[in-house]
Design a protein around this motif. Sequence first.
Motif, PDB file in Angstrom:
ATOM      1  N   GLY A 177       0.796  -1.223   0.000  1.00  0.00           N
ATOM      2  CA  GLY A 177       0.000   0.000   0.000  1.00  0.00           C
ATOM      3  C   GLY A 177       0.822   1.263   0.000  1.00  0.00           C
ATOM      4  O   GLY A 177       0.317   2.337   0.352  1.00  0.00           O
ATOM      5  N   ILE A 178       2.076   1.181  -0.434  1.00  0.00           N
ATOM      6  CA  ILE A 178       2.985   2.332  -0.463  1.00  0.00           C
ATOM      7  C   ILE A 178       3.037   2.890  -1.881  1.00  0.00           C
ATOM      8  O   ILE A 178       3.332   2.167  -2.832  1.00  0.00           O
ATOM      9  N   ALA A 179       2.777   4.184  -2.008  1.00  0.00           N
ATOM     10  CA  ALA A 179       2.763   4.824  -3.328  1.00  0.00           C
ATOM     11  C   ALA A 179       3.974   5.715  -3.558  1.00  0.00           C
ATOM     12  O   ALA A 179       4.193   6.173  -4.677  1.00  0.00           O
ATOM     13  N   SER A 180       4.746   5.994  -2.511  1.00  0.00           N
ATOM     14  CA  SER A 180       5.937   6.834  -2.663  1.00  0.00           C
ATOM     15  C   SER A 180       6.970   6.418  -1.635  1.00  0.00           C
ATOM     16  O   SER A 180       6.622   6.071  -0.495  1.00  0.00           O
ATOM     17  N   VAL A 181       8.239   6.439  -2.043  1.00  0.00           N
ATOM     18  CA  VAL A 181       9.339   6.128  -1.135  1.00  0.00           C
ATOM     19  C   VAL A 181      10.382   7.235  -1.236  1.00  0.00           C
ATOM     20  O   VAL A 181      10.595   7.819  -2.297  1.00  0.00           O
ATOM     21  N   THR A 439      -4.388   8.951  -5.211  1.00  0.00           N
ATOM     22  CA  THR A 439      -3.321   8.087  -4.703  1.00  0.00           C
ATOM     23  C   THR A 439      -3.843   7.430  -3.436  1.00  0.00           C
ATOM     24  O   THR A 439      -3.989   8.088  -2.399  1.00  0.00           O
ATOM     25  N   TYR A 440      -4.150   6.147  -3.547  1.00  0.00           N
ATOM     26  CA  TYR A 440      -4.840   5.484  -2.453  1.00  0.00           C
ATOM     27  C   TYR A 440      -4.532   3.990  -2.478  1.00  0.00           C
ATOM     28  O   TYR A 440      -3.913   3.477  -3.423  1.00  0.00           O
ATOM     29  N   ALA A 441      -4.951   3.308  -1.432  1.00  0.00           N
ATOM     30  CA  ALA A 441      -4.830   1.853  -1.374  1.00  0.00           C
ATOM     31  C   ALA A 441      -6.166   1.260  -0.970  1.00  0.00           C
ATOM     32  O   ALA A 441      -6.953   1.894  -0.263  1.00  0.00           O
ATOM     33  N   LEU A 486      -1.448   5.111  -7.744  1.00  0.00           N
ATOM     34  CA  LEU A 486      -0.662   6.348  -7.707  1.00  0.00           C
ATOM     35  C   LEU A 486      -1.140   7.264  -8.820  1.00  0.00           C
ATOM     36  O   LEU A 486      -1.029   6.928 -10.002  1.00  0.00           O
ATOM     37  N   ASN A 487      -1.701   8.403  -8.438  1.00  0.00           N
ATOM     38  CA  ASN A 487      -2.185   9.376  -9.427  1.00  0.00           C
ATOM     39  C   ASN A 487      -3.113   8.729 -10.457  1.00  0.00           C
ATOM     40  O   ASN A 487      -3.035   9.015 -11.656  1.00  0.00           O
TER      41      ASN A 487
END
Length: 495
Positions: A177-181, A439-441, A486-487
């Motif tokens: 569920g991670i969209a950015s690191v 941007t969601y999970a 993501l977006n």
Amino acid sequence: MAVADGIIVWIGQDSVGRALHPDAEVVELNGAFVAPAFVDAHVHATSAGLLLTGLDLTKTASLGELLTKIAEADGPLVWGHGWDETRWPENRPPTRAEIDAAAGDKIVYLSRIDVHSALVSSSLITDETREADGWSQDGPLARAAHHHVRGAAQAAITPEQRLAAQRAFLSYAASKGIASVHECAGPDISGVDDLAGLLTLTDGPEVVAYWGAHENIGLPIRGLAGDHFVDGAIGSRTAALTEPYTDLPETSGALYLEPQQIADHLVRCTEAGLQAGFHVIGDAAMAAVVEGFERAEKVVGTPALASARHRLEHVEMVSAEQAAKLAGWGVVASVQPLFDAEWGGPSGMYAQRLGAERGVGLNPFSRLAAAGVLLAFGSDTPVTAIDPWAAVRAAVHHRTDGFGISPRAAFTAHTRGGWRAAGVDDGVTGTLQPGAPATYAVWETGDLVVAGSDARVQRWSTDPRSGVPGLPDLSGPLPNCLRTVLNGRTIYQRE
């Protein structure tokens, strides 16, 4: 929820939404829970990927088991990570002779769980290594000696292996569920080529790049920040302390940057419009950082310093007075709740290294939040696991009474806080509302116990940002990710 061109355009009653958007593609979630996607504000992509594809030592239960894994591993390079001698019955790492005997003709590099020291085979050691600070004739290598052998081990990794590791990491992060690191790279960590390769990968989570050094490198980085080392780590006894380590009184750790060097870096970055930052763990290191900010403030002024949103990584030992000062300078605290879950408490590694009184005083999230410091949660993977719901739980259920924060604050720190830490502060990114990026999970629902005296079982259906009664108890089973977006673009979907 209706999405158009990667933006949330409507949220409300289902029947109304279908009427407003009659031609939309409809995705039925069958009661699954939707929340803003997570941001991991501190990662090391290649090392984390090598943990997924290489030798995982995080569950190794003894010195003997580690040596067996070395002997059984495929060569010519055995890259492993995660050993922690404080959890072994022997309470010591293996000697170099024991490693060489197990390795045979293989090259061995095994980083400790905190990545601030390593066990290596003799084949990686050079005359330069023997003369470097942190050299040990028979034990783990730390400080500059560790950097030498780490660089030599990295040179043995082929570009194909590195790319495979990076792809494995990004794919795994998306599945959580991670969209950015936030990649915290640097000359002593991964190298320019490693970061440049990572930035070419655009089909997974968004990569926000930081370079932990004084000089820019010509890549699209967010700042000269991340693991710009002021000190080391508690586990390797390289975090800089004001008082010696309890279990090794002859050392107080290592201070790599002096206050004036910190101040100079802050001034240069502030004037260049770049985000500056530092890795800081020990209380002596924090004192040096605070003094550095005080000196920089006199040069550039408080408004300029605060508007730059400089960041500090880890911030494990910080007083209330220091937290208040950091808040006044607009500092972001990029912190890792699973550090406390792994090593906190009266009998954990922190207490072993620092003694019972000091050992329970680390990672005071409530102190930072109360002072007004912006919190952004991360894993520091491969140091701790990529598991954002577990991190939220760890921040709420801190091992030291009074140091935890509310579920709402913890969830925000792992979502919107991560975007804000990287300079995205438009008021909507990291939330679910019209005008925000889509941007969601999507999370699988399950039976969870409701916190409170009238504990009962209910379906996971409460927005974890709300903080209202009925929020499921985070000590129960955690949700499983079904989809990460993501977006508006799906970057993970469970088969």
